[in-house]
Design an enzyme around this catalytic site. Structure first.
Site, PDB file in Angstrom:
ATOM      1  N   TYR A 134       0.813  -1.161  -0.041  1.00 48.27           N
ATOM      2  CA  TYR A 134       0.030  -0.041  -0.108  1.00 48.27           C
ATOM      3  C   TYR A 134       0.865   1.337  -0.029  1.00 48.27           C
ATOM      4  CZ  TYR A 134      -4.333   2.637   1.108  1.00 48.27           C
ATOM      5  OH  TYR A 134      -5.472   3.727   0.663  1.00 48.27           O
TER       6      TYR A 134
ATOM      7  N   GLU B 143       2.297   6.520  -7.128  1.00 51.16           N
ATOM      8  CA  GLU B 143       1.179   7.213  -7.631  1.00 51.16           C
ATOM      9  C   GLU B 143       1.538   8.688  -7.438  1.00 51.16           C
ATOM     10  OE1 GLU B 143      -2.386   6.075  -5.794  1.00 51.16           O
ATOM     11  OE2 GLU B 143      -2.288   4.133  -6.465  1.00 51.16           O
TER      12      GLU B 143
END
Length: 301
Positions: free
Chosen positions: A223, A230
């Protein structure tokens, strides 16, 4: 029948027990003797409480039995739809698992052929776009109720990835060679293989502990890895977006409206700050809830 002599609105046996007819001496009646006569308000309230207690005792079992039969009939009517929905979800999750496995194999083959991490995105660009866009169906699954998940939360998680796939990586081709793209692609691929496998085995009622453990453990690393990729990719796209004015609307125009895609990307990056910790700690709480008792038992042994 209540204390005034009118029929009782409660379906009970109070009348047979003589609780709802209070007889008093009626004066001036043509027939004389006892006739129904309204009781005092206090006595009327007491009689009504007795009636309600009787309703709560005897008829409850009958109402529960009737409700139970209705529920059984309702379940029987919904069984075919439930079986059909389950079969569809199994097929969907199997296809998505296979799709992300194709992406994983494509990354490995491209790396072995090139011997470098640069340019690996082009080897899996088409399947990545296809299967990541296919995740939009998960929002529909939640909306129609075949998956018991939040539409808002699922929509945010899915659309954020679809946005990064199409509105950033696809639209700004200059960032496709960035290492940050490979960072979030690898994180997504591993996460989705485990997640869709978990859903598939859960629907089939044969969930291996290894898949369950991976589902609630690998996110601890994957995660933050995906979020970092991103954010770095969006940051790398900012200069090109500002230079080209991509997806931006400037004044003057017929609608008297302006929009800066560059500013929108910055706001998107800032939004990660409050959202990421909440989602991350929520997943940690889920891990303790699902795997906590198993780990405690292993420590005790």
């Amino acid at each position: 029948m209540d204390v005034t002599g009118t029929p009782c609105r409660h379906r009970c046996r109070c009348l047979a027990k003589g609780r709802h007819r209070v007889l008093r001496w009626g004066k001036g009646t043509p027939y004389g003797g006892f006739i129904p006569f309204p009781a005092s308000m206090k006595e009327r309230a007491r009689q009504r409480s007795v009636c309600e207690s009787a309703v709560m005792s005897a008829p409850t079992s009958m109402r529960a039995s009737k409700a139970g039969h209705n529920d059984v009939g309702h379940r029987r009517k919904r069984e075919p739809a439930g079986a059909l929905a389950t079969a569809y979800l199994v097929i969907y999750n199997v296809v998505m698992t296979a799709g992300w496995l194709v992406i994983a194999v494509g990354l490995v083959r491209a790396y072995l052929a090139k011997g470098s991490f640069h340019g690996l995105y082009y080897s899996i660009e088409k399947p990545l776009k296809f299967f990541q866009t296919g995740a939009v169906l998960e929002i529909l699954h939640c909306a129609i109720g075949i998956v018991p998940s939040s539409v808002v939360l699922t929509g945010f998680q899915v659309m954020s990835r679809v946005f990064l796939t199409w509105a950033v990586t696809h639209s700004v081709r200059e960032v496709q060679n960035e290492d940050s793209v490979l960072l979030f692609v690898v994180a997504w691929t591993m996460t989705e293989i485990v997640r869709y496998s978990f859903y598939t085995f859960t629907l089939l009622n044969h969930l291996p502990y290894l898949i369950k453990w991976a589902r609630y453990t690998l996110f601890i690393v994957l995660y933050p890895m995906g979020v970092s990729g991103e954010l770095l990719t969006i940051h790398a796209a900012l200069p090109y977006v500002k230079k080209t004015g991509l997806y931006s609307v400037t004044l003057p125009n017929n609608y008297n409206f302006s929009f800066s895609y560059h500013t929108f990307l910055i706001i998107t990056m800032v939004a990660y700050i409050p959202l990421f910790p909440q989602l991350y700690f929520h997943m940690l709480w889920q891990r303790r809830k699902v795997l906590g008792h198993v780990e405690d038992r292993s420590k005790a042994e």
